[in-house]
Design a protein around this motif. Structure first.
Motif, PDB file in Angstrom:
ATOM      1  N   ALA A  98       0.829  -1.249  -0.107  1.00 41.60           N
ATOM      2  CA  ALA A  98      -0.028  -0.021   0.050  1.00 41.60           C
ATOM      3  C   ALA A  98       0.972   1.203   0.085  1.00 41.60           C
ATOM      4  CB  ALA A  98      -1.038   0.099   1.264  1.00 41.60           C
ATOM      5  N   ALA A  99       2.042   1.202   0.911  1.00 42.10           N
ATOM      6  CA  ALA A  99       2.826   2.514   0.956  1.00 42.10           C
ATOM      7  C   ALA A  99       3.458   2.764  -0.454  1.00 42.10           C
ATOM      8  CB  ALA A  99       4.000   2.152   1.684  1.00 42.10           C
ATOM      9  N   ARG A 100       3.896   1.419  -1.287  1.00 44.29           N
ATOM     10  CA  ARG A 100       4.301   1.828  -2.764  1.00 44.29           C
ATOM     11  C   ARG A 100       3.359   2.396  -3.517  1.00 44.29           C
ATOM     12  NH1 ARG A 100       6.559  -2.993  -0.974  1.00 44.29           N
ATOM     13  NH2 ARG A 100       5.267  -4.148  -2.287  1.00 44.29           N
ATOM     14  N   ALA A 101       2.290   1.882  -3.418  1.00 47.43           N
ATOM     15  CA  ALA A 101       1.230   2.171  -4.356  1.00 47.43           C
ATOM     16  C   ALA A 101       0.720   3.655  -4.200  1.00 47.43           C
ATOM     17  CB  ALA A 101      -0.184   1.178  -4.307  1.00 47.43           C
ATOM     18  N   VAL A 102       0.694   4.012  -2.942  1.00 51.16           N
ATOM     19  CA  VAL A 102       0.316   5.541  -2.651  1.00 51.16           C
ATOM     20  C   VAL A 102       1.313   6.430  -3.147  1.00 51.16           C
ATOM     21  CG1 VAL A 102      -0.135   7.263  -0.593  1.00 51.16           C
ATOM     22  CG2 VAL A 102      -1.245   4.975  -0.670  1.00 51.16           C
ATOM     23  N   ALA A 103       2.535   6.093  -2.706  1.00 50.41           N
ATOM     24  CA  ALA A 103       3.961   6.964  -3.182  1.00 50.41           C
ATOM     25  C   ALA A 103       3.554   7.065  -4.782  1.00 50.41           C
ATOM     26  CB  ALA A 103       5.112   6.180  -2.981  1.00 50.41           C
ATOM     27  N   GLY A 104       3.192   5.970  -5.525  1.00 52.19           N
ATOM     28  CA  GLY A 104       2.989   6.151  -6.945  1.00 52.19           C
ATOM     29  C   GLY A 104       1.648   6.745  -7.603  1.00 52.19           C
ATOM     30  N   GLY A 105       0.776   7.338  -6.500  1.00 54.06           N
ATOM     31  CA  GLY A 105      -0.360   7.901  -6.778  1.00 54.06           C
ATOM     32  C   GLY A 105      -1.610   7.034  -6.865  1.00 54.06           C
ATOM     33  N   GLU A 106      -1.282   5.917  -6.602  1.00 48.43           N
ATOM     34  CA  GLU A 106      -2.512   4.830  -6.952  1.00 48.43           C
ATOM     35  C   GLU A 106      -3.309   4.793  -5.723  1.00 48.43           C
ATOM     36  OE1 GLU A 106      -0.860   1.128  -7.806  1.00 48.43           O
ATOM     37  OE2 GLU A 106       0.878   1.864  -8.821  1.00 48.43           O
ATOM     38  N   ASP A 107      -4.579   4.272  -6.053  1.00 48.21           N
ATOM     39  CA  ASP A 107      -5.578   3.972  -4.906  1.00 48.21           C
ATOM     40  C   ASP A 107      -5.304   2.572  -4.482  1.00 48.21           C
ATOM     41  OD1 ASP A 107      -7.010   6.227  -5.674  1.00 48.21           O
ATOM     42  OD2 ASP A 107      -8.283   4.985  -6.886  1.00 48.21           O
ATOM     43  N   VAL A 108      -5.541   2.568  -3.088  1.00 47.95           N
ATOM     44  CA  VAL A 108      -5.848   1.159  -2.361  1.00 47.95           C
ATOM     45  C   VAL A 108      -6.903   0.635  -1.807  1.00 47.95           C
ATOM     46  CG1 VAL A 108      -4.503  -0.045  -0.606  1.00 47.95           C
ATOM     47  CG2 VAL A 108      -3.090   1.513  -1.913  1.00 47.95           C
ATOM     48  N   ALA A 109      -7.155  -0.400  -2.337  1.00 50.34           N
ATOM     49  CA  ALA A 109      -8.335  -1.047  -1.660  1.00 50.34           C
ATOM     50  C   ALA A 109      -8.290  -2.396  -1.255  1.00 50.34           C
ATOM     51  CB  ALA A 109      -9.544  -0.826  -2.907  1.00 50.34           C
ATOM     52  N   GLY A 110      -8.635  -2.611  -0.011  1.00 48.94           N
ATOM     53  CA  GLY A 110      -8.744  -3.967   0.463  1.00 48.94           C
ATOM     54  C   GLY A 110     -10.180  -4.275   0.938  1.00 48.94           C
ATOM     55  N   GLY A 111     -10.685  -5.750   0.722  1.00 50.84           N
ATOM     56  CA  GLY A 111     -11.742  -5.919   1.207  1.00 50.84           C
ATOM     57  C   GLY A 111     -11.801  -7.345   1.779  1.00 50.84           C
ATOM     58  N   TRP A 112     -12.451  -7.539   2.719  1.00 52.72           N
ATOM     59  CA  TRP A 112     -12.309  -8.877   3.583  1.00 52.72           C
ATOM     60  C   TRP A 112     -13.750  -9.426   4.021  1.00 52.72           C
ATOM     61  CZ3 TRP A 112      -9.056  -4.814   4.100  1.00 52.72           C
ATOM     62  CH2 TRP A 112      -7.800  -5.117   3.767  1.00 52.72           C
ATOM     63  N   TRP A 113     -14.115 -10.430   3.912  1.00 57.59           N
ATOM     64  CA  TRP A 113     -15.450 -11.158   4.439  1.00 57.59           C
ATOM     65  C   TRP A 113     -15.260 -11.693   5.748  1.00 57.59           C
ATOM     66  CZ3 TRP A 113     -20.206 -10.770   2.476  1.00 57.59           C
ATOM     67  CH2 TRP A 113     -20.310 -10.382   1.121  1.00 57.59           C
ATOM     68  N   LEU A 114     -16.166 -11.239   6.618  1.00 57.65           N
ATOM     69  CA  LEU A 114     -15.772 -11.427   8.221  1.00 57.65           C
ATOM     70  C   LEU A 114     -16.900 -12.396   8.522  1.00 57.65           C
ATOM     71  CD1 LEU A 114     -14.987  -7.975   9.438  1.00 57.65           C
ATOM     72  CD2 LEU A 114     -13.198  -9.816   8.671  1.00 57.65           C
ATOM     73  N   ALA A 115     -16.744 -13.110   9.758  1.00 62.73           N
ATOM     74  CA  ALA A 115     -17.658 -13.940  10.446  1.00 62.73           C
ATOM     75  C   ALA A 115     -19.182 -13.075  10.515  1.00 62.73           C
ATOM     76  CB  ALA A 115     -17.364 -14.304  11.650  1.00 62.73           C
ATOM     77  N   GLY A 116     -19.963 -13.858  10.159  1.00 64.94           N
ATOM     78  CA  GLY A 116     -21.721 -13.297  10.197  1.00 64.94           C
ATOM     79  C   GLY A 116     -21.914 -12.718   9.050  1.00 64.94           C
ATOM     80  N   GLY A 117     -21.312 -12.878   7.866  1.00 58.48           N
ATOM     81  CA  GLY A 117     -21.746 -12.215   6.703  1.00 58.48           C
ATOM     82  C   GLY A 117     -21.184 -10.729   6.635  1.00 58.48           C
ATOM     83  N   ARG A 118     -20.425 -10.289   7.564  1.00 56.05           N
ATOM     84  CA  ARG A 118     -19.894  -8.769   7.160  1.00 56.05           C
ATOM     85  C   ARG A 118     -18.998  -8.781   6.362  1.00 56.05           C
ATOM     86  NH1 ARG A 118     -17.940  -7.431  12.588  1.00 56.05           N
ATOM     87  NH2 ARG A 118     -17.291  -9.523  12.629  1.00 56.05           N
ATOM     88  N   PHE A 119     -18.814  -7.492   5.829  1.00 58.94           N
ATOM     89  CA  PHE A 119     -17.675  -7.132   5.229  1.00 58.94           C
ATOM     90  C   PHE A 119     -16.978  -5.881   5.477  1.00 58.94           C
ATOM     91  CE2 PHE A 119     -15.684  -5.536   1.178  1.00 58.94           C
ATOM     92  CZ  PHE A 119     -15.100  -6.712   0.609  1.00 58.94           C
ATOM     93  N   LEU A 120     -15.746  -6.073   5.374  1.00 58.43           N
ATOM     94  CA  LEU A 120     -14.836  -4.827   5.713  1.00 58.43           C
ATOM     95  C   LEU A 120     -14.130  -4.329   4.549  1.00 58.43           C
ATOM     96  CD1 LEU A 120     -13.197  -3.063   7.939  1.00 58.43           C
ATOM     97  CD2 LEU A 120     -11.612  -5.000   7.953  1.00 58.43           C
ATOM     98  N   SER A 121     -14.292  -3.149   4.422  1.00 56.99           N
ATOM     99  CA  SER A 121     -13.510  -2.105   3.222  1.00 56.99           C
ATOM    100  C   SER A 121     -12.821  -1.208   3.912  1.00 56.99           C
ATOM    101  CB  SER A 121     -14.581  -1.619   2.147  1.00 56.99           C
ATOM    102  OG  SER A 121     -13.926  -1.020   1.337  1.00 56.99           O
ATOM    103  N   VAL A 122     -11.577  -1.099   3.303  1.00 64.02           N
ATOM    104  CA  VAL A 122     -10.667  -0.066   3.801  1.00 64.02           C
ATOM    105  C   VAL A 122      -9.893   0.399   2.573  1.00 64.02           C
ATOM    106  CG1 VAL A 122      -8.523   0.543   5.249  1.00 64.02           C
ATOM    107  CG2 VAL A 122     -10.272  -1.276   6.154  1.00 64.02           C
ATOM    108  N   CYS A 123     -10.016   1.602   2.398  1.00 66.25           N
ATOM    109  CA  CYS A 123      -9.560   2.322   1.218  1.00 66.25           C
ATOM    110  C   CYS A 123      -8.487   3.424   1.322  1.00 66.25           C
ATOM    111  CB  CYS A 123     -10.695   2.616   0.057  1.00 66.25           C
ATOM    112  SG  CYS A 123     -11.736   1.085  -0.456  1.00 66.25           S
TER     113      CYS A 123
END
Length: 134
Positions: free
Chosen positions: A91-116
């Motif tokens: 993510a640090a390398r991507a941000v340094a290059g001006g790129e977006d960073v997206a992460g998404g994870w399915w969690l217990a109970g049908g929940r979803f975590l998105s960090v961008c």
């Protein structure tokens, strides 16, 4: 290249994530919906109150990204927990290059975590989008 990056976090139901309409700017609920948009740059069209932080330094942005993900480590699979540090470094390398960073994870109970991390001023693919924080 982006002048800075904004951070966005969403944790919610997979059922909300599956609703396509509110994830598109033309939909009436788009501006008030915290669900991640279908296109990363569309985060910049959301209200400034959705921004969780703003960084010019790629290392600081990536550190925030990693902390957000690690805050939910207990709900991640062992494989995902193991990969968080590697992904934060990438993510640090991507941000340094001006790129977006997206992460998404399915969690217990049908929940979803998105960090961008979304590049801003200008966005590399949507330079016409204005900075939500002014």
């Amino acid at each position: 290249m982006s002048d800075h990056h904004h951070g966005y976090v969403w944790l919610g139901s997979g059922r909300e994530l599956a609703k396509d309409g509110p994830r598109r700017p033309a939909h009436g609920e788009f501006a008030v919906s915290r669900v991640p948009p279908l296109e990363l740059a569309h985060w910049l069209l959301k209200p400034a109150s959705f921004v969780q932080g703003t960084w010019r330094d790629p290392g600081e942005a990536a550190a925030w990204w990693g902390r957000c993900v690690r805050a939910h480590a207990d709900a991640l699979t062992p494989h995902d927990r193991q990969q968080v540090s590697d992904r934060a470094e990438a993510a640090a390398r991507a941000v340094a290059g001006g790129e977006d960073v997206a992460g998404g994870w399915w969690l217990a109970g049908g929940r979803f975590l998105s960090v961008c991390l979304i590049g801003c001023s200008p966005h590399r693919f949507r330079p016409e989008y204005r900075c939500p924080t002014g």
